[in-house]
Design a protein around this motif. Structure first.
Motif, PDB file in Angstrom:
ATOM      1  N   GLN A   8     -16.565 -47.239  56.185  1.00 38.41           N
ATOM      2  CA  GLN A   8     -15.742 -46.035  56.104  1.00 38.41           C
ATOM      3  C   GLN A   8     -14.257 -46.360  56.233  1.00 38.41           C
ATOM      4  O   GLN A   8     -13.408 -45.649  55.691  1.00 38.41           O
ATOM      5  CB  GLN A   8     -16.163 -45.001  57.160  1.00 38.41           C
ATOM      6  CG  GLN A   8     -16.047 -45.450  58.603  1.00 38.41           C
ATOM      7  CD  GLN A   8     -17.336 -46.070  59.118  1.00 38.41           C
ATOM      8  OE1 GLN A   8     -18.107 -46.660  58.354  1.00 38.41           O
ATOM      9  NE2 GLN A   8     -17.590 -45.910  60.417  1.00 38.41           N
ATOM     10  N   THR A   9     -13.949 -47.451  56.958  1.00 34.65           N
ATOM     11  CA  THR A   9     -12.547 -47.879  57.060  1.00 34.65           C
ATOM     12  C   THR A   9     -12.009 -48.267  55.699  1.00 34.65           C
ATOM     13  O   THR A   9     -10.915 -47.859  55.292  1.00 34.65           O
ATOM     14  CB  THR A   9     -12.427 -49.066  58.030  1.00 34.65           C
ATOM     15  OG1 THR A   9     -12.795 -48.643  59.334  1.00 34.65           O
ATOM     16  CG2 THR A   9     -11.014 -49.623  58.042  1.00 34.65           C
ATOM     17  N   ALA A  12     -11.623 -45.293  53.373  1.00 35.81           N
ATOM     18  CA  ALA A  12     -10.428 -44.487  53.655  1.00 35.81           C
ATOM     19  C   ALA A  12      -9.183 -45.116  53.042  1.00 35.81           C
ATOM     20  O   ALA A  12      -8.280 -44.404  52.590  1.00 35.81           O
ATOM     21  CB  ALA A  12     -10.257 -44.331  55.162  1.00 35.81           C
ATOM     22  N   GLN A  15      -8.910 -44.595  48.974  1.00 37.47           N
ATOM     23  CA  GLN A  15      -8.714 -43.261  48.414  1.00 37.47           C
ATOM     24  C   GLN A  15      -7.431 -43.226  47.583  1.00 37.47           C
ATOM     25  O   GLN A  15      -6.588 -44.121  47.673  1.00 37.47           O
ATOM     26  CB  GLN A  15      -8.626 -42.236  49.545  1.00 37.47           C
ATOM     27  CG  GLN A  15      -9.904 -42.087  50.348  1.00 37.47           C
ATOM     28  CD  GLN A  15     -11.091 -41.704  49.488  1.00 37.47           C
ATOM     29  OE1 GLN A  15     -11.050 -40.703  48.764  1.00 37.47           O
ATOM     30  NE2 GLN A  15     -12.146 -42.508  49.544  1.00 37.47           N
ATOM     31  N   ASN A  21      -5.511 -43.677  53.894  1.00 39.75           N
ATOM     32  CA  ASN A  21      -4.933 -44.282  55.088  1.00 39.75           C
ATOM     33  C   ASN A  21      -4.617 -45.746  54.788  1.00 39.75           C
ATOM     34  O   ASN A  21      -5.252 -46.368  53.921  1.00 39.75           O
ATOM     35  CB  ASN A  21      -5.900 -44.230  56.271  1.00 39.75           C
ATOM     36  CG  ASN A  21      -5.980 -42.852  56.894  1.00 39.75           C
ATOM     37  OD1 ASN A  21      -5.171 -41.968  56.598  1.00 39.75           O
ATOM     38  ND2 ASN A  21      -6.952 -42.672  57.759  1.00 39.75           N
ATOM     39  N   ASP A 354      -4.220 -45.057  62.874  1.00 39.29           N
ATOM     40  CA  ASP A 354      -5.260 -45.144  61.841  1.00 39.29           C
ATOM     41  C   ASP A 354      -4.788 -45.845  60.571  1.00 39.29           C
ATOM     42  O   ASP A 354      -5.453 -45.782  59.540  1.00 39.29           O
ATOM     43  CB  ASP A 354      -5.778 -43.745  61.497  1.00 39.29           C
ATOM     44  CG  ASP A 354      -4.687 -42.827  60.928  1.00 39.29           C
ATOM     45  OD1 ASP A 354      -3.528 -43.290  60.783  1.00 39.29           O
ATOM     46  OD2 ASP A 354      -4.999 -41.653  60.629  1.00 39.29           O
TER      47      ASP A 354
END
Length: 383
Positions: A8-9, A12, A15, A21, A354
């Motif tokens: 998921q890192t 993110a 994207q 992020n 983040d």
């Protein structure tokens, strides 16, 4: 070794720039994550090691350490620049400790095993006992120096340590085509045209800062006074390279308005333009009508980076005073960035950060780099 960077890192990070992020803290301050990136990002791709001008003459040899790996840069008898592991195949002794010219063979200082500049094992004195320089179990043809896959482009020596990357010309075909006008002889300015900046930061932050022009008004007010923020444009080739360009490049002048000679046969784009691009992962390049530069980022460890800067010109001989003025000017510009990249490194120790957000208008080149790193990590995790 762990390969479990959370999916998921990376998702993110990958994207669109409007919602992505940046890479979070671990990618700058965590030793285990650095170890993963070392293999997935730096050893698995075409990383910059040096410039060919580091070994300008036949027989020149220079020891270089890359991520703890002892390497030897050599210009062989056929004028080809090669990269070898800098160890003897006998007992792993370092072969060359200081830059020098190889007059005969590369001789191990331990037991005098000798290698040609092409890497062949040519002599094994007393290996079969006193006075016996051969032994039936020692096949010299199988014990040459371990060569590291390398490629030279834009005067830069790139290496692919794990040997599995696609050919350099294929990986970087679009960039090579973009700068095809500069596929011509370039000449290193010499001792006064290279310097190293040692910076207390993770190497990626040096890339991220170099990619974008957003910071110019505040970090480089002198440069921004004539090459303004609004004179710059983004270069974003997702999955390939990124950087910035300027529509206003001002030639440096010396006594009697002397300038450096231009590279021949350049198109009108370069009369007042310049481009500054990162060749992923760790080489920063700049081109203008009358000179170019190469910056090889050497990741010393998690939060220390050496920036090796080299200036190149269109002619083998240029005015010494003007060269020195040019080197001083660029050094001043690059030194202005140090507090920024070191400040961001310190900031990565703030719990819960983040990775931050990107300005869709201004940070596209930096997001492009983050996306490329995330892709490399995804590929590695999938092995």
């Amino acid at each position: 070794m762990a390969k479990d960077i959370p999916a998921q890192t990376l998702q993110a990070v990958r994207q669109p720039v409007e919602t992505a992020n940046g890479l979070p803290n671990a990618h700058y301050i965590d030793p285990e994550t650095f170890e993963i990136e070392k293999h997935a990002v730096l050893l698995a791709n075409w990383a910059g090691l040096a410039v060919a001008a580091d070994v300008p003459e036949i027989g020149d040899a220079k020891p270089v350490t890359f991520l703890g790996i002892p390497l030897l840069l050599v210009r062989d008898r056929n004028n080809q620049v090669r990269v070898f592991q800098n160890i003897c195949r006998h007992r792993g002794m370092i072969l060359v400790a200081e830059p020098r010219k190889i007059e005969g063979a590369i001789r191990c200082p331990y037991h005098s095993w000798c290698y040609s500049t092409e890497g062949r094992l040519v002599s094994t004195p007393h290996v079969g006992g006193p006075g016996h320089n051969t032994h039936e179990s020692i096949d010299k043809s199988l014990l040459g120096l371990v060569e590291v896959r390398s490629h030279i482009w834009f005067n830069t020596v790139f290496i692919n340590v794990d040997g599995n990357a696609a050919p350099f010309e294929e990986v970087h075909a679009d960039l090579i085509a973009r700068w095809s006008e500069f596929d011509q002889p370039m000449y290193h300015g010499g001792f006064d045209s290279s310097f190293t900046l040692s910076v207390n930061t993770n190497w990626k932050l040096a890339v991220e800062n170099y990619c974008e022009s957003y910071h110019l008004p505040w970090v480089h007010p002198g440069l921004n006074s004539y090459s303004r923020l609004e004179d710059h444009y983004n270069i974003t080739e997702m999955g390939k390279f990124s950087g910035q360009g300027t529509l206003v490049y001002r030639q440096l002048k010396g006594m009697d308005d002397m300038t450096f000679p231009d590279f021949p046969d350049l198109g009108p784009k370069w009369e007042e333009g310049g481009e500054y691009i990162t060749v992923y992962p760790n080489v920063l390049l700049g081109v203008q009508r009358d000179h170019a530069f190469v910056i090889v980022l050497e990741p010393k460890d998690l939060d220390h980076t050496d920036e090796h800067v080299h200036l190149f010109y269109a002619a083998p001989k240029t005015d010494e005073a003007l060269r020195q003025k040019n080197a001083t000017q660029w050094k001043s510009v690059f030194e202005e960035d140090i507090f920024v990249v070191e400040g961001m490194q310190k900031g990565r120790h703030a719990p819960g950060f983040d990775g931050g957000r990107f300005s869709p208008a201004m940070d596209g080149p930096t997001h492009c780099f983050h996306d490329w790193v995330a892709r490399a990590l995804e590929r590695y995790a999938g092995h």
